[in-house]
Design a protein around this motif. Structure first.
Motif, PDB file in Angstrom:
ATOM      1  N   LYS A 179       0.811  -1.222   0.000  1.00 20.27           N
ATOM      2  CA  LYS A 179       0.000   0.000   0.000  1.00 20.27           C
ATOM      3  C   LYS A 179       0.847   1.277   0.000  1.00 20.27           C
ATOM      4  CE  LYS A 179      -3.599  -2.338   2.599  1.00 20.27           C
ATOM      5  NZ  LYS A 179      -4.341  -2.399   3.830  1.00 20.27           N
ATOM      6  N   SER A 180       2.152   1.143   0.047  1.00 19.32           N
ATOM      7  CA  SER A 180       2.991   2.330   0.219  1.00 19.32           C
ATOM      8  C   SER A 180       3.117   3.152  -1.053  1.00 19.32           C
ATOM      9  CB  SER A 180       4.389   1.924   0.699  1.00 19.32           C
ATOM     10  OG  SER A 180       5.126   1.386  -0.376  1.00 19.32           O
ATOM     11  N   ARG A 181       3.413   4.432  -0.871  1.00 19.47           N
ATOM     12  CA  ARG A 181       3.689   5.326  -1.992  1.00 19.47           C
ATOM     13  C   ARG A 181       4.879   4.802  -2.783  1.00 19.47           C
ATOM     14  NH1 ARG A 181       7.451   8.105  -3.823  1.00 19.47           N
ATOM     15  NH2 ARG A 181       8.724   7.618  -2.046  1.00 19.47           N
ATOM     16  N   PHE A 182       5.837   4.276  -2.068  1.00 21.07           N
ATOM     17  CA  PHE A 182       7.057   3.761  -2.680  1.00 21.07           C
ATOM     18  C   PHE A 182       6.744   2.675  -3.704  1.00 21.07           C
ATOM     19  CE2 PHE A 182      10.946   1.033  -2.253  1.00 21.07           C
ATOM     20  CZ  PHE A 182      11.842   1.929  -2.794  1.00 21.07           C
ATOM     21  N   SER A 183       5.914   1.708  -3.312  1.00 21.09           N
ATOM     22  CA  SER A 183       5.615   0.611  -4.235  1.00 21.09           C
ATOM     23  C   SER A 183       4.706   1.066  -5.375  1.00 21.09           C
ATOM     24  CB  SER A 183       4.997  -0.575  -3.498  1.00 21.09           C
ATOM     25  OG  SER A 183       3.745  -0.221  -2.957  1.00 21.09           O
ATOM     26  N   LYS A 184       3.791   1.990  -5.102  1.00 17.94           N
ATOM     27  CA  LYS A 184       2.874   2.453  -6.147  1.00 17.94           C
ATOM     28  C   LYS A 184       3.554   3.415  -7.119  1.00 17.94           C
ATOM     29  CE  LYS A 184      -1.339   1.940  -3.472  1.00 17.94           C
ATOM     30  NZ  LYS A 184      -2.433   2.640  -2.801  1.00 17.94           N
ATOM     31  N   GLU A 185       4.117   4.505  -6.608  1.00 13.22           N
ATOM     32  CA  GLU A 185       4.685   5.541  -7.480  1.00 13.22           C
ATOM     33  C   GLU A 185       6.008   5.129  -8.104  1.00 13.22           C
ATOM     34  OE1 GLU A 185       4.757   9.391  -5.637  1.00 13.22           O
ATOM     35  OE2 GLU A 185       2.705   9.153  -4.904  1.00 13.22           O
ATOM     36  N   GLU A 186       6.841   4.426  -7.359  1.00 12.40           N
ATOM     37  CA  GLU A 186       8.145   4.010  -7.881  1.00 12.40           C
ATOM     38  C   GLU A 186       8.058   2.657  -8.582  1.00 12.40           C
ATOM     39  OE1 GLU A 186      10.848   5.960  -7.723  1.00 12.40           O
ATOM     40  OE2 GLU A 186       9.781   7.490  -6.594  1.00 12.40           O
ATOM     41  N   GLU A 187       6.924   1.986  -8.439  1.00 16.86           N
ATOM     42  CA  GLU A 187       6.676   0.673  -9.046  1.00 16.86           C
ATOM     43  C   GLU A 187       7.713  -0.362  -8.623  1.00 16.86           C
ATOM     44  OE1 GLU A 187       6.339   1.316 -13.266  1.00 16.86           O
ATOM     45  OE2 GLU A 187       4.617   2.654 -13.019  1.00 16.86           O
ATOM     46  N   ILE A 188       8.056  -0.352  -7.347  1.00 19.90           N
ATOM     47  CA  ILE A 188       9.032  -1.291  -6.803  1.00 19.90           C
ATOM     48  C   ILE A 188       8.294  -2.545  -6.331  1.00 19.90           C
ATOM     49  CG2 ILE A 188      10.773  -1.671  -5.005  1.00 19.90           C
ATOM     50  CD1 ILE A 188      11.547   0.405  -7.181  1.00 19.90           C
ATOM     51  N   ARG A 189       8.792  -3.714  -6.767  1.00 21.01           N
ATOM     52  CA  ARG A 189       8.193  -4.976  -6.343  1.00 21.01           C
ATOM     53  C   ARG A 189       9.047  -5.669  -5.286  1.00 21.01           C
ATOM     54  NH1 ARG A 189       5.203  -8.271 -10.001  1.00 21.01           N
ATOM     55  NH2 ARG A 189       5.015  -9.629  -8.209  1.00 21.01           N
ATOM     56  N   SER A 190      10.358  -5.661  -5.493  1.00 21.73           N
ATOM     57  CA  SER A 190      11.258  -6.348  -4.566  1.00 21.73           C
ATOM     58  C   SER A 190      12.405  -5.416  -4.208  1.00 21.73           C
ATOM     59  CB  SER A 190      11.843  -7.616  -5.198  1.00 21.73           C
ATOM     60  OG  SER A 190      10.833  -8.544  -5.514  1.00 21.73           O
ATOM     61  N   LEU A 191      12.893  -5.585  -3.004  1.00 23.62           N
ATOM     62  CA  LEU A 191      14.051  -4.784  -2.600  1.00 23.62           C
ATOM     63  C   LEU A 191      14.796  -5.492  -1.496  1.00 23.62           C
ATOM     64  CD1 LEU A 191      13.727  -3.252   0.387  1.00 23.62           C
ATOM     65  CD2 LEU A 191      12.042  -1.950  -0.870  1.00 23.62           C
ATOM     66  N   ILE A 192      16.017  -5.050  -1.337  1.00 28.47           N
ATOM     67  CA  ILE A 192      16.788  -5.457  -0.165  1.00 28.47           C
ATOM     68  C   ILE A 192      17.363  -4.170   0.413  1.00 28.47           C
ATOM     69  CG2 ILE A 192      18.898  -5.931  -1.480  1.00 28.47           C
ATOM     70  CD1 ILE A 192      19.432  -8.246   0.551  1.00 28.47           C
ATOM     71  N   ALA A 193      17.214  -4.005   1.708  1.00 25.87           N
ATOM     72  CA  ALA A 193      17.729  -2.836   2.413  1.00 25.87           C
ATOM     73  C   ALA A 193      18.807  -3.324   3.368  1.00 25.87           C
ATOM     74  CB  ALA A 193      16.619  -2.128   3.177  1.00 25.87           C
ATOM     75  N   ARG A 221      11.948  -3.687 -10.094  1.00 24.50           N
ATOM     76  CA  ARG A 221      10.581  -3.385 -10.514  1.00 24.50           C
ATOM     77  C   ARG A 221       9.800  -4.657 -10.838  1.00 24.50           C
ATOM     78  NH1 ARG A 221      12.837   1.738 -12.053  1.00 24.50           N
ATOM     79  NH2 ARG A 221      11.693   3.275 -10.831  1.00 24.50           N
ATOM     80  N   GLN A 222      10.484  -5.809 -10.857  1.00 26.15           N
ATOM     81  CA  GLN A 222       9.763  -7.064 -10.957  1.00 26.15           C
ATOM     82  C   GLN A 222      10.123  -7.921  -9.737  1.00 26.15           C
ATOM     83  OE1 GLN A 222      13.003  -6.885 -13.097  1.00 26.15           O
ATOM     84  NE2 GLN A 222      11.717  -6.045 -14.624  1.00 26.15           N
ATOM     85  N   ALA A 223       9.346  -8.956  -9.529  1.00 21.51           N
ATOM     86  CA  ALA A 223       9.594  -9.831  -8.379  1.00 21.51           C
ATOM     87  C   ALA A 223      10.993 -10.436  -8.500  1.00 21.51           C
ATOM     88  CB  ALA A 223       8.542 -10.928  -8.309  1.00 21.51           C
ATOM     89  N   HIS A 224      11.738 -10.425  -7.414  1.00 26.61           N
ATOM     90  CA  HIS A 224      13.096 -10.961  -7.422  1.00 26.61           C
ATOM     91  C   HIS A 224      13.321 -11.689  -6.110  1.00 26.61           C
ATOM     92  CE1 HIS A 224      17.332 -11.157  -8.567  1.00 26.61           C
ATOM     93  NE2 HIS A 224      17.599 -10.957  -7.278  1.00 26.61           N
ATOM     94  N   HIS A 225      13.816 -12.896  -6.186  1.00 29.48           N
ATOM     95  CA  HIS A 225      14.158 -13.677  -4.992  1.00 29.48           C
ATOM     96  C   HIS A 225      15.662 -13.585  -4.803  1.00 29.48           C
ATOM     97  CE1 HIS A 225      10.119 -15.267  -4.636  1.00 29.48           C
ATOM     98  NE2 HIS A 225      10.135 -15.426  -5.949  1.00 29.48           N
ATOM     99  N   PHE A 226      16.078 -12.995  -3.698  1.00 32.40           N
ATOM    100  CA  PHE A 226      17.492 -12.775  -3.444  1.00 32.40           C
ATOM    101  C   PHE A 226      18.143 -14.064  -2.963  1.00 32.40           C
ATOM    102  CE2 PHE A 226      15.500  -8.665  -3.057  1.00 32.40           C
ATOM    103  CZ  PHE A 226      16.359  -7.845  -3.782  1.00 32.40           C
ATOM    104  N   THR A 227      19.240 -14.437  -3.609  1.00 36.16           N
ATOM    105  CA  THR A 227      19.965 -15.633  -3.192  1.00 36.16           C
ATOM    106  C   THR A 227      20.869 -15.277  -2.016  1.00 36.16           C
ATOM    107  OG1 THR A 227      21.873 -15.218  -4.623  1.00 36.16           O
ATOM    108  CG2 THR A 227      20.006 -16.447  -5.601  1.00 36.16           C
ATOM    109  N   GLY A 228      21.333 -16.286  -1.320  1.00 31.66           N
ATOM    110  CA  GLY A 228      22.270 -16.072  -0.222  1.00 31.66           C
ATOM    111  C   GLY A 228      23.551 -15.422  -0.708  1.00 31.66           C
ATOM    112  N   GLU A 229      23.999 -15.792  -1.908  1.00 26.77           N
ATOM    113  CA  GLU A 229      25.219 -15.207  -2.469  1.00 26.77           C
ATOM    114  C   GLU A 229      25.022 -13.719  -2.787  1.00 26.77           C
ATOM    115  OE1 GLU A 229      27.980 -15.759  -6.385  1.00 26.77           O
ATOM    116  OE2 GLU A 229      27.128 -17.577  -5.497  1.00 26.77           O
TER     117      GLU A 229
END
Length: 188
Positions: free
Chosen positions: A11-25, A43-51
């Motif tokens: 529901k965040s502005r970040f995901s709607k306006e920036e069109e972010i689907r996946s992130l790592i912080a 901007r698309q779904a991404h599964h982060f690997t351990g590496e």
């Protein structure tokens, strides 16, 4: 925690306006001190690997060291600049034995030292204590001297103050201590 973050991201502005689907912080720490946060966004779904995570965390650690070093360097540079300015001010002020000229130079150099650190509007003034009175002898910019004279006169009885109020100057003269006031409008 991940579900709560995921729900709030939907529901965040970040995901709607920036069109972010996946992130790592990734926190950037120098020892225990937090110096920043690095985001990698998709901007698309991404599964982060351990590496991927390990590589990004290693880079974040290197970046934290670089940020910390740059901050330390900047603090030291500002300190060196200030010490140089104090030295220059001291040389200017001691260049004259005339009291009026020395007071004018002191006010100007005080203004220059503070102005170096901030772009806010300010002025510096100097009052000399003669018993129960403070004589306003100099101000910088010079236009402030006229304003002070119109508002307070050239001398002020610091024990009586103005309308029974002793003010900041009265406290400095009475206590001999530096007074730091963030907002003079709320000073007692």
């Amino acid at each position: 925690f991940r579900r709560v973050l995921f729900r709030s991201m939907k529901k965040s502005r970040f995901s709607k306006e920036e069109e972010i689907r996946s992130l790592i912080a990734i926190p950037r720490r120098m020892g225990k001190e937090m110096v920043g946060v690095r985001f990698v966004n998709y901007r698309q779904a991404h599964h982060f690997t351990g590496e991927e995570r390990a590589t990004m965390e290693l880079f974040a650690q290197q970046a934290a060291v670089a940020i910390h070093d740059a901050q330390v360097y900047e603090r030291q540079r500002r300190r060196a600049d200030m010490l140089e300015a104090v030295n220059e001010a001291g040389q200017v002020v001691t260049s004259s034995l005339d009291l009026t000229e020395t007071m004018a130079l002191l006010a100007e150099q005080a203004w220059n030292l503070v102005k170096r650190e901030t772009n806010e509007a300010l002025f510096a003034d100097i009052g000399l204590v003669h018993g129960d009175e403070v004589e306003f002898v100099s101000a910088y910019p010079l236009t402030e001297m006229k304003r002070i004279d119109q508002a307070l006169g050239s001398r002020l009885d610091w024990r009586r103050g103005i309308d029974g109020r002793h003010g900041i100057m009265g406290r400095v003269v009475r206590t001999g201590e530096t007074q730091r006031v963030v907002d003079v409008r709320t000073d007692p």
